[in-house]
Motif scaffolding. Structure first.
Motif, PDB file in Angstrom:
ATOM      1  N   LYS A  20       0.834  -1.197   0.000  1.00 45.75           N
ATOM      2  CA  LYS A  20       0.000   0.000   0.000  1.00 45.75           C
ATOM      3  C   LYS A  20       0.866   1.243   0.000  1.00 45.75           C
ATOM      4  O   LYS A  20       1.924   1.272   0.627  1.00 45.75           O
ATOM      5  N   GLU A  21       0.363   2.267  -0.663  1.00 50.54           N
ATOM      6  CA  GLU A  21       1.068   3.535  -0.645  1.00 50.54           C
ATOM      7  C   GLU A  21       1.053   4.113   0.763  1.00 50.54           C
ATOM      8  O   GLU A  21       0.059   4.017   1.471  1.00 50.54           O
ATOM      9  N   SER A  23       2.403   3.178   3.374  1.00 52.25           N
ATOM     10  CA  SER A  23       2.204   2.182   4.417  1.00 52.25           C
ATOM     11  C   SER A  23       3.118   0.992   4.180  1.00 52.25           C
ATOM     12  O   SER A  23       3.511   0.706   3.061  1.00 52.25           O
ATOM     13  N   ILE A  27      -1.229  -5.758   0.611  1.00 49.56           N
ATOM     14  CA  ILE A  27      -2.590  -6.163   0.310  1.00 49.56           C
ATOM     15  C   ILE A  27      -2.545  -7.057  -0.923  1.00 49.56           C
ATOM     16  O   ILE A  27      -1.720  -6.859  -1.812  1.00 49.56           O
ATOM     17  N   TYR A  40      -1.555   2.006  -7.079  1.00 55.05           N
ATOM     18  CA  TYR A  40      -2.617   1.632  -6.147  1.00 55.05           C
ATOM     19  C   TYR A  40      -2.862   2.744  -5.167  1.00 55.05           C
ATOM     20  O   TYR A  40      -1.968   3.127  -4.419  1.00 55.05           O
ATOM     21  N   TYR A  42      -6.079   4.707  -2.642  1.00 56.72           N
ATOM     22  CA  TYR A  42      -7.461   4.910  -2.262  1.00 56.72           C
ATOM     23  C   TYR A  42      -7.803   6.387  -2.421  1.00 56.72           C
ATOM     24  O   TYR A  42      -6.959   7.226  -2.144  1.00 56.72           O
TER      25      TYR A  42
END
Ligand SMILES: [Zn+2]
Length: 42
Positions: A20-21, A23, A27, A40, A42
């Motif tokens: 995750k970006e 982080s 995932i 990727y 959100y």
């Protein structure tokens, strides 16, 4: 690899582990849930 998608919950689909970006979390996403360009967010 074949596995379970963390987003849609589908099993036995082609998935990839993506970091995750912003982080350290990883995932697992199927081709459907993964953006085509590889990014990727959100
Ligand atoms: Zn999925």
């Amino acid at each position: 690899m074949l596995g379970k998608c963390d987003k849609c919950g589908m099993k036995n689909v082609e998935v990839k582990s993506i970091k995750k970006e912003n982080s350290e979390e990883q995932i697992t996403l199927c081709n459907q849930c993964r953006p085509a360009d590889g990014a990727y967010g959100y």
